[in-house]
Design an enzyme around this catalytic site. Structure first.
Site, PDB file in Angstrom:
ATOM      1  N   ASP A  29       1.976   1.014  -1.083  1.00 44.21           N
ATOM      2  CA  ASP A  29       2.383   0.504  -2.389  1.00 44.21           C
ATOM      3  C   ASP A  29       3.800  -0.065  -2.289  1.00 44.21           C
ATOM      4  O   ASP A  29       4.675   0.505  -1.634  1.00 44.21           O
ATOM      5  CB  ASP A  29       2.336   1.636  -3.427  1.00 44.21           C
ATOM      6  CG  ASP A  29       2.363   1.101  -4.856  1.00 44.21           C
ATOM      7  OD1 ASP A  29       1.353   1.246  -5.560  1.00 44.21           O
ATOM      8  OD2 ASP A  29       3.419   0.549  -5.266  1.00 44.21           O
ATOM      9  N   ILE A  30       4.021  -1.183  -2.956  1.00 45.34           N
ATOM     10  CA  ILE A  30       5.320  -1.863  -2.892  1.00 45.34           C
ATOM     11  C   ILE A  30       6.414  -1.083  -3.616  1.00 45.34           C
ATOM     12  O   ILE A  30       7.610  -1.251  -3.315  1.00 45.34           O
ATOM     13  CB  ILE A  30       5.201  -3.297  -3.461  1.00 45.34           C
ATOM     14  CG1 ILE A  30       6.275  -4.208  -2.909  1.00 45.34           C
ATOM     15  CG2 ILE A  30       5.194  -3.309  -4.985  1.00 45.34           C
ATOM     16  CD1 ILE A  30       6.043  -5.689  -3.189  1.00 45.34           C
ATOM     17  N   ASN A  86      -6.203   4.862 -11.946  1.00 44.71           N
ATOM     18  CA  ASN A  86      -5.854   4.564 -13.335  1.00 44.71           C
ATOM     19  C   ASN A  86      -6.901   3.611 -13.899  1.00 44.71           C
ATOM     20  O   ASN A  86      -7.135   2.546 -13.325  1.00 44.71           O
ATOM     21  CB  ASN A  86      -4.468   3.910 -13.404  1.00 44.71           C
ATOM     22  CG  ASN A  86      -3.368   4.845 -12.937  1.00 44.71           C
ATOM     23  OD1 ASN A  86      -3.391   6.030 -13.241  1.00 44.71           O
ATOM     24  ND2 ASN A  86      -2.410   4.319 -12.189  1.00 44.71           N
ATOM     25  N   HIS A  99      -8.755   0.355  -7.522  1.00 45.68           N
ATOM     26  CA  HIS A  99      -7.946   0.891  -6.423  1.00 45.68           C
ATOM     27  C   HIS A  99      -7.615   2.341  -6.694  1.00 45.68           C
ATOM     28  O   HIS A  99      -7.556   2.776  -7.850  1.00 45.68           O
ATOM     29  CB  HIS A  99      -6.658   0.079  -6.241  1.00 45.68           C
ATOM     30  CG  HIS A  99      -5.832  -0.027  -7.491  1.00 45.68           C
ATOM     31  ND1 HIS A  99      -6.129  -0.924  -8.492  1.00 45.68           N
ATOM     32  CD2 HIS A  99      -4.735   0.653  -7.911  1.00 45.68           C
ATOM     33  CE1 HIS A  99      -5.234  -0.797  -9.469  1.00 45.68           C
ATOM     34  NE2 HIS A  99      -4.387   0.159  -9.140  1.00 45.68           N
ATOM     35  N   HIS A 101      -4.809   5.429  -5.714  1.00 44.86           N
ATOM     36  CA  HIS A 101      -3.492   5.742  -5.179  1.00 44.86           C
ATOM     37  C   HIS A 101      -3.598   7.052  -4.399  1.00 44.86           C
ATOM     38  O   HIS A 101      -4.018   8.070  -4.950  1.00 44.86           O
ATOM     39  CB  HIS A 101      -2.481   5.959  -6.311  1.00 44.86           C
ATOM     40  CG  HIS A 101      -2.286   4.785  -7.220  1.00 44.86           C
ATOM     41  ND1 HIS A 101      -1.146   4.012  -7.180  1.00 44.86           N
ATOM     42  CD2 HIS A 101      -3.054   4.255  -8.202  1.00 44.86           C
ATOM     43  CE1 HIS A 101      -1.223   3.061  -8.107  1.00 44.86           C
ATOM     44  NE2 HIS A 101      -2.367   3.190  -8.740  1.00 44.86           N
TER      45      HIS A 101
HETATM   46  P1  5GP Z   1      -2.003   0.429 -11.177  1.00 46.39           P
HETATM   47  O1  5GP Z   1      -0.765   0.451 -12.038  1.00 46.39           O
HETATM   48  O2  5GP Z   1      -2.886  -0.762 -11.521  1.00 46.39           O
HETATM   49  O3  5GP Z   1      -2.750   1.718 -11.145  1.00 46.39           O
HETATM   50  O4  5GP Z   1      -1.471   0.234  -9.707  1.00 46.39           O
HETATM   51  C1  5GP Z   1      -1.029  -0.983  -9.206  1.00 46.39           C
HETATM   52  C2  5GP Z   1      -0.081  -0.677  -8.070  1.00 46.39           C
HETATM   53  O5  5GP Z   1       0.081  -1.864  -7.309  1.00 46.39           O
HETATM   54  C3  5GP Z   1       1.308  -0.238  -8.517  1.00 46.39           C
HETATM   55  O6  5GP Z   1       1.594   1.063  -8.018  1.00 46.39           O
HETATM   56  C4  5GP Z   1       2.231  -1.313  -7.917  1.00 46.39           C
HETATM   57  O7  5GP Z   1       3.466  -0.788  -7.423  1.00 46.39           O
HETATM   58  C5  5GP Z   1       1.395  -1.896  -6.806  1.00 46.39           C
HETATM   59  N1  5GP Z   1       1.698  -3.285  -6.501  1.00 46.39           N
HETATM   60  C6  5GP Z   1       1.894  -4.303  -7.394  1.00 46.39           C
HETATM   61  N2  5GP Z   1       2.138  -5.452  -6.762  1.00 46.39           N
HETATM   62  C7  5GP Z   1       2.092  -5.175  -5.424  1.00 46.39           C
HETATM   63  C8  5GP Z   1       2.278  -5.979  -4.248  1.00 46.39           C
HETATM   64  O8  5GP Z   1       2.509  -7.189  -4.285  1.00 46.39           O
HETATM   65  N3  5GP Z   1       2.187  -5.338  -3.049  1.00 46.39           N
HETATM   66  C9  5GP Z   1       1.907  -4.002  -2.947  1.00 46.39           C
HETATM   67  N4  5GP Z   1       1.835  -3.477  -1.727  1.00 46.39           N
HETATM   68  N5  5GP Z   1       1.729  -3.216  -4.038  1.00 46.39           N
HETATM   69  C10 5GP Z   1       1.819  -3.806  -5.264  1.00 46.39           C
END
Ligand code: 5GP
Length: 113
Positions: A29-30, A86, A99, A101
């Site tokens: 994760d970024i 989520n 996805h 985590h």
């Molecule tokens: P969500 O909030 O949809 O459950 O998770 C999305 C995740 O994607 C977040 O934890 C966010 O930090 C990660 N994310 C968003 N953009 C990027 C990216 O460009 N690269 C990577 N590696 N992770 C990302």
């Protein structure tokens, strides 16, 4: 519309890949929320957990196996880890490509909030 994660899987956007097979792609994760924070993503385009159907159950099992394997590889198996999905806005989903985590490497606190 192509999601960010499709573009990452296709190599259009760089990432720190930690696993790939024909069905699953995993990368760091970024904006990590724990010392280990990996996103495990099916290559099949499924927008969210609520959209998973019977034909995806083998894929869901494979995701769990990949999580177990990565937990071993990143040495978080023994201390424990969390696997989170989520689903929808109240859960904080920001990218509508399914996805999970994988979080670990430090105490994670209690559940939500
Ligand atoms: P969500 O909030 O949809 O459950 O998770 C999305 C995740 O994607 C977040 O934890 C966010 O930090 C990660 N994310 C968003 N953009 C990027 C990216 O460009 N690269 C990577 N590696 N992770 C990302």
């Amino acid at each position: 519309m192509t999601t960010l994660f499709e573009r990452i899987i296709q190599g259009e956007i760089p990432c720190e890949k930690v696993f790939e097979n024909e069905n699953i792609f995993a990368f760091k994760d970024i904006a990590p929320k724990a010392p280990v924070h990996i996103l495990i993503v099916p290559k099949k385009v499924i927008p969210d957990l609520q959209s998973v159907n019977l034909e995806d159950l083998a894929l869901m099992g494979e995701i769990v196996q990949v999580a177990q394997r990565l937990a071993r590889e990143f040495d978080i198996e023994e201390d424990g880890y969390r696997l989170i999905c989520n689903n929808g806005p109240f859960a904080g989903q920001t990218i509508y490509h399914l996805h999970f985590h994988l979080l670990g490497g430090a105490p994670l606190g209690r559940m939500a909030g």
